[in-house]
Design a protein around this motif. Sequence first.
Motif, PDB file in Angstrom:
ATOM      1  N   ILE A  89      -7.289  11.897   4.622  1.00  0.00           N
ATOM      2  CA  ILE A  89      -7.936  11.542   3.525  1.00  0.00           C
ATOM      3  C   ILE A  89      -6.666  10.597   2.674  1.00  0.00           C
ATOM      4  O   ILE A  89      -7.130   9.701   1.893  1.00  0.00           O
ATOM      5  N   ASP A  90      -5.645  11.085   2.791  1.00  0.00           N
ATOM      6  CA  ASP A  90      -4.311  10.348   2.158  1.00  0.00           C
ATOM      7  C   ASP A  90      -4.286   9.113   2.943  1.00  0.00           C
ATOM      8  O   ASP A  90      -3.979   8.139   2.538  1.00  0.00           O
ATOM      9  N   ALA A  91      -4.708   8.805   4.600  1.00  0.00           N
ATOM     10  CA  ALA A  91      -4.409   7.784   5.216  1.00  0.00           C
ATOM     11  C   ALA A  91      -5.553   6.756   4.658  1.00  0.00           C
ATOM     12  O   ALA A  91      -5.061   5.639   4.421  1.00  0.00           O
ATOM     13  N   ALA A  92      -6.450   7.208   4.411  1.00  0.00           N
ATOM     14  CA  ALA A  92      -7.476   6.187   3.765  1.00  0.00           C
ATOM     15  C   ALA A  92      -7.049   5.575   2.408  1.00  0.00           C
ATOM     16  O   ALA A  92      -7.315   4.477   2.123  1.00  0.00           O
ATOM     17  N   MET A  93      -6.472   6.524   1.535  1.00  0.00           N
ATOM     18  CA  MET A  93      -6.089   6.034   0.228  1.00  0.00           C
ATOM     19  C   MET A  93      -4.787   5.281   0.484  1.00  0.00           C
ATOM     20  O   MET A  93      -4.821   4.252  -0.329  1.00  0.00           O
ATOM     21  N   GLU A  94      -4.180   5.399   1.455  1.00  0.00           N
ATOM     22  CA  GLU A  94      -2.938   4.711   1.513  1.00  0.00           C
ATOM     23  C   GLU A  94      -3.358   3.159   2.231  1.00  0.00           C
ATOM     24  O   GLU A  94      -2.855   2.156   1.559  1.00  0.00           O
TER      25      GLU A  94
END
Length: 125
Positions: free
Chosen positions: A95-100
């Motif tokens: 989820i963080d990867a998608a945000m980054e």
Amino acid sequence: MRLARAHGLFNLVGGLWPLVHLPSFEMVFGPKADKWLERTTAGLLVGIGWSQLSAAPTPEGVRQARRIGVATAATLLAIDLIYVPLGRIRPTYLIDAAMEAGWIMAWCGLSADSRPPLPAHRRSA
């Protein structure tokens, strides 16, 4: 400046979360063996977020916020994409990867008209 402020707020809140309430952070992202490292990373994100939020509303301020934003997002994205498949961190980090990735795309997607001009010494003749 809106992008700098939004990304800064994201980094600030993301850094504050484990500092303010570690149990809820670890419930989502998994327990960490090295609490000092978790707190160090969180503190760095708070500093990065604060720097983006306090960037001067000038072309140079926007460039600085962009550099720190892209560098931070690229680093966190790389960590997420390397260590989730290895099983070292939970899949919730995707989820963080998608945000980054989204932050990188937002910074790179600024139209040429909305980007601050390069200083005279960096323009090609």
